[in-house]
Design a protein around this motif. Structure first.
Motif, PDB file in Angstrom:
ATOM      1  N   LEU A   1      -0.888  -4.020  -9.883  1.00  0.00           N
ATOM      2  CA  LEU A   1      -0.311  -3.121  -9.951  1.00  0.00           C
ATOM      3  C   LEU A   1      -0.720  -2.135 -10.580  1.00  0.00           C
ATOM      4  N   GLU A   2      -1.619  -2.040 -11.861  1.00  0.00           N
ATOM      5  CA  GLU A   2      -2.322  -1.692 -13.253  1.00  0.00           C
ATOM      6  C   GLU A   2      -4.087  -1.828 -12.045  1.00  0.00           C
ATOM      7  N   ALA A   3      -4.383  -1.667 -11.177  1.00  0.00           N
ATOM      8  CA  ALA A   3      -5.961  -1.746 -10.820  1.00  0.00           C
ATOM      9  C   ALA A   3      -6.224  -0.371 -10.470  1.00  0.00           C
TER      10      ALA A   3
ATOM     11  N   GLU B   1       0.940  -1.325   0.030  1.00  0.00           N
ATOM     12  CA  GLU B   1      -0.126  -0.034   0.306  1.00  0.00           C
ATOM     13  C   GLU B   1       0.979   1.636  -0.214  1.00  0.00           C
ATOM     14  N   VAL B   2       0.259   2.476  -0.856  1.00  0.00           N
ATOM     15  CA  VAL B   2       1.477   3.397  -1.031  1.00  0.00           C
ATOM     16  C   VAL B   2       0.107   4.638  -0.055  1.00  0.00           C
ATOM     17  N   ASN B   3       0.517   5.378   0.679  1.00  0.00           N
ATOM     18  CA  ASN B   3      -0.163   6.625   1.355  1.00  0.00           C
ATOM     19  C   ASN B   3      -0.092   7.075  -0.001  1.00  0.00           C
ATOM     20  N   ALA B   4      -1.545   8.803   0.412  1.00  0.00           N
ATOM     21  CA  ALA B   4      -1.649   9.170   0.166  1.00  0.00           C
ATOM     22  C   ALA B   4      -0.310  10.518  -0.434  1.00  0.00           C
TER      23      ALA B   4
ATOM     24  N   TRP C   1      -0.448   0.932  -6.128  1.00  0.00           N
ATOM     25  CA  TRP C   1       0.149   0.399  -5.158  1.00  0.00           C
ATOM     26  C   TRP C   1       1.873   0.449  -5.930  1.00  0.00           C
ATOM     27  N   ASP C   2       2.767  -0.321  -4.690  1.00  0.00           N
ATOM     28  CA  ASP C   2       4.089  -0.334  -5.554  1.00  0.00           C
ATOM     29  C   ASP C   2       4.566  -1.547  -5.409  1.00  0.00           C
ATOM     30  N   PRO C   3       6.249  -1.995  -6.105  1.00  0.00           N
ATOM     31  CA  PRO C   3       6.482  -3.601  -5.728  1.00  0.00           C
ATOM     32  C   PRO C   3       6.570  -3.484  -4.951  1.00  0.00           C
ATOM     33  N   VAL C   4       6.586  -4.355  -3.404  1.00  0.00           N
ATOM     34  CA  VAL C   4       7.550  -4.738  -2.796  1.00  0.00           C
ATOM     35  C   VAL C   4       7.962  -6.461  -2.828  1.00  0.00           C
ATOM     36  N   THR C   5       9.345  -6.978  -1.616  1.00  0.00           N
ATOM     37  CA  THR C   5       9.878  -7.496  -1.767  1.00  0.00           C
ATOM     38  C   THR C   5      10.139  -8.431  -0.360  1.00  0.00           C
TER      39      THR C   5
ATOM     40  N   ASN D   1       4.072  -0.739   5.720  1.00  0.00           N
ATOM     41  CA  ASN D   1       2.193  -0.630   5.205  1.00  0.00           C
ATOM     42  C   ASN D   1       2.188  -2.089   4.873  1.00  0.00           C
ATOM     43  N   SER D   2       0.800  -2.705   4.719  1.00  0.00           N
ATOM     44  CA  SER D   2       0.478  -4.456   4.897  1.00  0.00           C
ATOM     45  C   SER D   2       0.856  -4.283   3.620  1.00  0.00           C
ATOM     46  N   PRO D   3       1.668  -5.436   3.291  1.00  0.00           N
ATOM     47  CA  PRO D   3       1.792  -6.406   2.207  1.00  0.00           C
ATOM     48  C   PRO D   3       0.541  -7.204   1.139  1.00  0.00           C
ATOM     49  N   VAL D   4       0.230  -7.712   0.077  1.00  0.00           N
ATOM     50  CA  VAL D   4      -0.457  -8.327  -0.356  1.00  0.00           C
ATOM     51  C   VAL D   4       0.882  -9.567  -1.458  1.00  0.00           C
ATOM     52  N   ALA D   5       0.162 -10.941  -0.179  1.00  0.00           N
ATOM     53  CA  ALA D   5       0.990 -11.956  -0.905  1.00  0.00           C
ATOM     54  C   ALA D   5       0.567 -13.374  -1.664  1.00  0.00           C
ATOM     55  N   TYR D   6       0.476 -13.517  -2.418  1.00  0.00           N
ATOM     56  CA  TYR D   6       0.856 -14.735  -3.185  1.00  0.00           C
ATOM     57  C   TYR D   6       1.827 -16.209  -2.930  1.00  0.00           C
TER      58      TYR D   6
END
Length: 309
Positions: free
Chosen positions: A262-264, A110-113, A283-287, A240-245
């Motif tokens: 990322l394109e949503a 997540e990326v804040n305002a 969203w931004d990429p994260v690892t 911030n919170s991640p999304v993970a698969y």
């Protein structure tokens, strides 16, 4: 000799292979599950996420089902069992999953305002109360969220340790409320005297979102306002919170999921805005490595609890 016909045939074969590969993962996964930790009540999560789930289903070409977890551990264990393909974690819950061997990979954050990628843990008290600092709350009731919540348990325990406070010994009672919303409600209704919660900015917090919905009322049923609450402790920034698969999903499937997230914001702006009431940037990429400090945090808190027991 390489002829034009040979080149065209090769290109067609490559295109067929790529298409067949895409079809293969969709045949193996005709339905995938995205689970969300309970940051708010189930109906609120469902309302917030349903348009986005519809977008994902259309974008991925396979059915995506939303699961609202009963607690943070349910997402961890669901991914461990392979029943949850995509987890929308809190930072500490994701760190716990990684620490305990769940094969899951963070891919979006997540990326804040304002472009930052972090938030804070705060302790709220009622503004009408005499409490101005933690030292005023000895012997009172503390409301936490969930053992695997970053802002609702792990960071609060870390901050309390910094001032020499063992929660179970210092407070009369420590209550796990189950969600950030429940923690606010417990404070509003007098069940607890101080409550931990997440906070992004003065106009973007779990409290402000609840107030905007008219969800917060005092013990006598009076609607409450932001001015009825006071922050007595604010933590350092938390990632911030991640999304993970799941790590072992097919590579082309993971690429498709990552691309869709990322394109949503561009492809379905309304569905994306609803997730954060329009507060977040794309969203931004994260690892996984970006959450190493969070792993260190929960290891530290685990050690504190072992010493206390």
């Amino acid at each position: 000799m390489i002829t034009r016909r040979f080149i065209l045939a090769g290109a067609a074969a490559l295109a067929f292979t790529a298409t067949a590969s895409a079809e293969d993962w969709r045949k193996k996964y005709p339905e995938i599950t995205l689970a969300v930790v309970p940051a708010e009540n189930a109906s609120g999560v469902t309302e917030r996420f349903t348009p986005f789930i519809n977008y994902l289903s259309k974008e991925l070409g396979t059915k995506v089902t939303l699961r609202v977890a009963n607690d943070y551990a349910a997402v961890i264990e669901g991914q461990r069992a392979g029943n949850i393909h995509i987890g929308y974690y809190g930072p500490a819950a994701f760190a716990r999953a990684r620490l305990t061997g769940v094969k899951t990979d963070a891919f979006a954050i997540e990326v804040n305002a304002d472009g930052s990628k972090g938030y804070y843990s705060v302790f709220y008290v009622l503004a009408k109360s005499p409490y101005q600092k933690i030292e005023d709350l000895k012997g009172k009731n503390l409301g936490l969220v969930d053992p695997n919540s970053t802002s609702g348990n792990n960071m609060p325990r870390f901050k309390l340790n910094q001032v020499g406070v063992d929660p179970e010994a210092y407070f009369s009672k420590v209550v796990f409320t189950g969600s950030h919303e429940n923690a606010v409600l417990a404070l509003a209704q007098g069940t607890v005297d101080v409550a931990a919660n997440w906070w992004n900015a003065d106009d973007d917090s779990n409290l402000t979102r609840m107030l905007n919905k008219g969800m917060v009322k005092s013990a006598d049923g009076t609607p409450m306002k932001k001015e009825d609450f006071r922050i007595v402790v604010k933590s350092d920034m938390i990632i911030n919170s991640p999304v993970a698969y799941l790590s072992d999903l097919p590579d082309d499937m993971k690429a498709a999921i990552r691309k869709a997230f990322l394109e949503a914001a561009q492809k379905d702006a309304e569905a994306f805005k609803k997730l954060s009431d329009g507060k977040n940037k794309p969203w931004d990429p994260v690892t996984n490595e970006d959450y190493n400090k969070t792993i260190d945090l929960i290891k530290f808190v685990d050690q504190l609890r072992k010493k206390a027991s």
